[in-house]
Write a protein that holds these residues in place. Structure first.
Motif, short mmCIF file in Angstrom:
data_model
loop_
_atom_site.label_atom_id
_atom_site.label_comp_id
_atom_site.label_asym_id
_atom_site.label_seq_id
_atom_site.Cartn_x
_atom_site.Cartn_y
_atom_site.Cartn_z
N LEU A 139 6.76 -25.89 -4.74
CA LEU A 139 7.86 -25.36 -3.94
C LEU A 139 7.66 -23.88 -3.63
CD1 LEU A 139 10.81 -26.83 -6.06
CD2 LEU A 139 9.73 -27.88 -4.08
N ASP A 140 8.18 -23.45 -2.49
CA ASP A 140 8.30 -22.03 -2.21
C ASP A 140 9.48 -21.50 -3.02
OD1 ASP A 140 7.64 -19.71 -0.10
OD2 ASP A 140 9.81 -19.82 -0.40
N THR B 91 9.65 -27.62 0.13
CA THR B 91 8.65 -28.41 -0.60
C THR B 91 7.34 -28.41 0.17
OG1 THR B 91 10.40 -29.86 -1.43
CG2 THR B 91 8.13 -30.66 -1.60
N LEU B 92 6.33 -27.76 -0.40
CA LEU B 92 5.00 -27.79 0.21
C LEU B 92 4.31 -29.11 -0.09
CD1 LEU B 92 5.69 -24.75 0.30
CD2 LEU B 92 3.29 -24.28 -0.15
N LEU B 93 4.57 -29.62 -1.29
CA LEU B 93 3.90 -30.86 -1.70
C LEU B 93 4.76 -31.59 -2.72
CD1 LEU B 93 1.14 -32.48 -1.57
CD2 LEU B 93 0.53 -31.26 -3.65
N TYR B 94 4.86 -32.89 -2.57
CA TYR B 94 5.56 -33.72 -3.55
C TYR B 94 4.73 -34.97 -3.78
CZ TYR B 94 8.94 -37.03 -5.50
OH TYR B 94 9.57 -37.96 -6.29
N LYS B 95 4.45 -35.26 -5.04
CA LYS B 95 3.71 -36.47 -5.39
C LYS B 95 4.46 -37.18 -6.49
CE LYS B 95 0.60 -39.61 -5.65
NZ LYS B 95 0.53 -40.65 -4.60
N THR C 125 14.96 -25.61 -7.37
CA THR C 125 14.78 -24.19 -7.03
C THR C 125 16.02 -23.39 -7.39
OG1 THR C 125 13.38 -24.88 -5.17
CG2 THR C 125 14.16 -22.61 -5.18
N ALA C 126 17.19 -23.94 -7.09
CA ALA C 126 18.45 -23.23 -7.38
C ALA C 126 18.62 -23.01 -8.88
CB ALA C 126 19.63 -24.02 -6.82
N LEU C 127 18.28 -24.01 -9.68
CA LEU C 127 18.39 -23.86 -11.14
C LEU C 127 17.49 -22.74 -11.64
CD1 LEU C 127 18.44 -27.56 -12.42
CD2 LEU C 127 20.25 -25.85 -12.70
N ASN C 128 16.28 -22.69 -11.11
CA ASN C 128 15.35 -21.65 -11.54
C ASN C 128 15.84 -20.27 -11.11
OD1 ASN C 128 12.61 -21.09 -12.78
ND2 ASN C 128 12.34 -20.14 -10.78
N GLN C 129 16.32 -20.16 -9.87
CA GLN C 129 16.83 -18.88 -9.39
C GLN C 129 18.03 -18.42 -10.21
OE1 GLN C 129 17.53 -19.84 -5.27
NE2 GLN C 129 15.51 -19.15 -4.61
N PHE C 130 18.88 -19.36 -10.60
CA PHE C 130 20.06 -19.02 -11.40
C PHE C 130 19.65 -18.45 -12.76
CE2 PHE C 130 23.07 -20.30 -14.74
CZ PHE C 130 24.21 -19.61 -14.31
N ASP D 252 1.96 -14.64 -7.99
CA ASP D 252 1.04 -14.12 -6.98
C ASP D 252 1.24 -14.80 -5.63
OD1 ASP D 252 -0.05 -12.40 -8.81
OD2 ASP D 252 -1.76 -13.68 -9.29
N SER D 253 1.47 -16.11 -5.66
CA SER D 253 1.64 -16.86 -4.42
C SER D 253 3.10 -17.15 -4.11
CB SER D 253 0.87 -18.19 -4.51
OG SER D 253 1.36 -18.97 -5.59
N ASN D 254 4.00 -16.77 -5.03
CA ASN D 254 5.43 -17.04 -4.89
C ASN D 254 5.72 -18.53 -4.78
OD1 ASN D 254 8.00 -15.79 -4.88
ND2 ASN D 254 8.24 -16.23 -2.71
N LEU D 255 4.97 -19.31 -5.55
CA LEU D 255 5.16 -20.75 -5.58
C LEU D 255 5.68 -21.18 -6.94
CD1 LEU D 255 1.92 -22.01 -3.76
CD2 LEU D 255 4.21 -21.66 -2.79
N LEU D 256 6.38 -22.30 -6.95
CA LEU D 256 6.92 -22.86 -8.18
C LEU D 256 6.38 -24.28 -8.33
CD1 LEU D 256 8.90 -22.44 -10.56
CD2 LEU D 256 10.69 -23.42 -9.10
N PHE D 257 5.70 -24.52 -9.45
CA PHE D 257 5.14 -25.83 -9.75
C PHE D 257 6.04 -26.51 -10.78
CE2 PHE D 257 1.79 -23.26 -8.10
CZ PHE D 257 0.93 -24.11 -7.43
N ILE D 258 6.44 -27.73 -10.48
CA ILE D 258 7.37 -28.45 -11.36
C ILE D 258 6.84 -29.86 -11.59
CG2 ILE D 258 9.72 -29.31 -11.64
CD1 ILE D 258 10.66 -27.10 -9.75
N ALA D 259 6.93 -30.30 -12.84
CA ALA D 259 6.57 -31.67 -13.19
C ALA D 259 7.72 -32.32 -13.93
CB ALA D 259 5.31 -31.70 -14.05
#
Length: 284
Positions: free
Chosen positions: A6-7, A13-17, A34-39, A65-72
């Motif tokens: 995610l941005d 969503t850049l990618l979802y698998k 994303t909202a949970l993380n920002q909070f 560095d890329s301002n991306l968020l990786f979530i699993a």
């Protein structure tokens, strides 16, 4: 296991698998994650590391560095450490494919997420390896080691590309090419085919994260990667000298990376090796 890239600002969503079916819309989930993380960043000055929610275990890894968020997301019986180690491998591979190669990729990105779809195949490959290796208790540690070494190798390429003259760059790459040619012809590599997945090219750099943990000897692979990193560092030092090397290691944030991950490196017994490798003067 489901994966989101995610941005961090927009939640796009850049990618979802997905490997599990979720009874909700993936875009709604992306916005919520994303909202949970920002909070948590705003209220507690740090993002989410892991959370149990909706019958699933969620792990977050931000890449500033890329301002991306990786979530699993995985089942509640999945260990957070295992999920994080696997997600970190995916993050490193994604960075190598789309960020390390393209530099200022965000400036050149037109918002079309189709460019990221081919990476789903890479995630599928990783996932199939992990499913086969679920019974191996040391797999999380192995993934951590691969992720750390891949990042160190990426940073070494940055040293060569960003700070060295064309002549020095050519000399170093010539020596690395010869080293890999010798390596590929070793009897050991023929007897252990997964070692052949330790690769190098001048266009894409080093790649060690395609190794299938289910088909390899962990200790043998770690030993060979340590030898590879040591050789590359020594080649750089021999080409430009110890003091210049130290200067560029600092400028490329190698020491910052080591200290930011010091606790993990201590758990893996790698901190002394890496500090000595980069700080000490080569023996004549």
């Amino acid at each position: 296991m489901n994966i989101w890239v995610l941005d961090m600002d927009s939640g796009v969503t850049l990618l979802y698998k997905n490997f599990m079916n979720l009874p909700v819309n993936e875009d709604l989930v992306s916005g919520l994650l994303t909202a949970l993380n920002q909070f948590t960043v705003m209220e507690f000055k740090q993002g989410i590391e892991s959370i149990d929610m909706g019958g699933l275990r969620w792990v977050y890894i931000p890449d500033k560095d890329s301002n991306l968020l990786f979530i699993a997301a995985g089942g509640k019986d999945t260990k957070a450490e295992m999920l994080r180690a696997q997600l970190n491998v995916i993050k490193q591979a994604f960075r190598q494919e789309y960020i390390e190669k393209n530099g200022e990729w965000r400036k050149n990105w037109n918002g079309n997420i189709e460019m990221f779809k081919p990476f789903k195949k890479k995630i599928e490959e990783f996932h199939s390896h992990w499913i086969a290796a679920e019974t191996i208790t040391t797999i999380a540690e192995f993934f951590d080691i691969l992720g750390i070494f891949q990042q160190i190798l990426n940073l070494l390429v940055n040293v060569i590309e960003d700070h060295l003259s064309s002549e020095s760059k050519s000399n170093i790459y010539d020596r690395i090419d010869k080293m890999f040619h010798r390596f590929s012809n070793l009897k050991m590599v023929k007897e252990h085919p997964e070692l052949s997945k330790i690769t190098f090219s001048r266009d894409s750099g080093f790649n060690i994260i395609s190794i299938n943990p289910n088909n390899c000897d962990f200790m043998l692979v770690e030993k060979q990667i340590i030898s590879l990193i040591s050789s590359v560092v020594e080649i750089i030092k021999e080409e430009i000298g110890h003091l210049s090397s130290l200067d560029y290691f600092v400028k490329t944030n190698i020491f910052e990376y080591i200290f930011n991950n010091l606790n993990l490196l201590k758990e893996l017994h790698l901190e002394q090796f890496l500090l000595q490798l980069f700080l000490t003067k080569q023996s004549n």
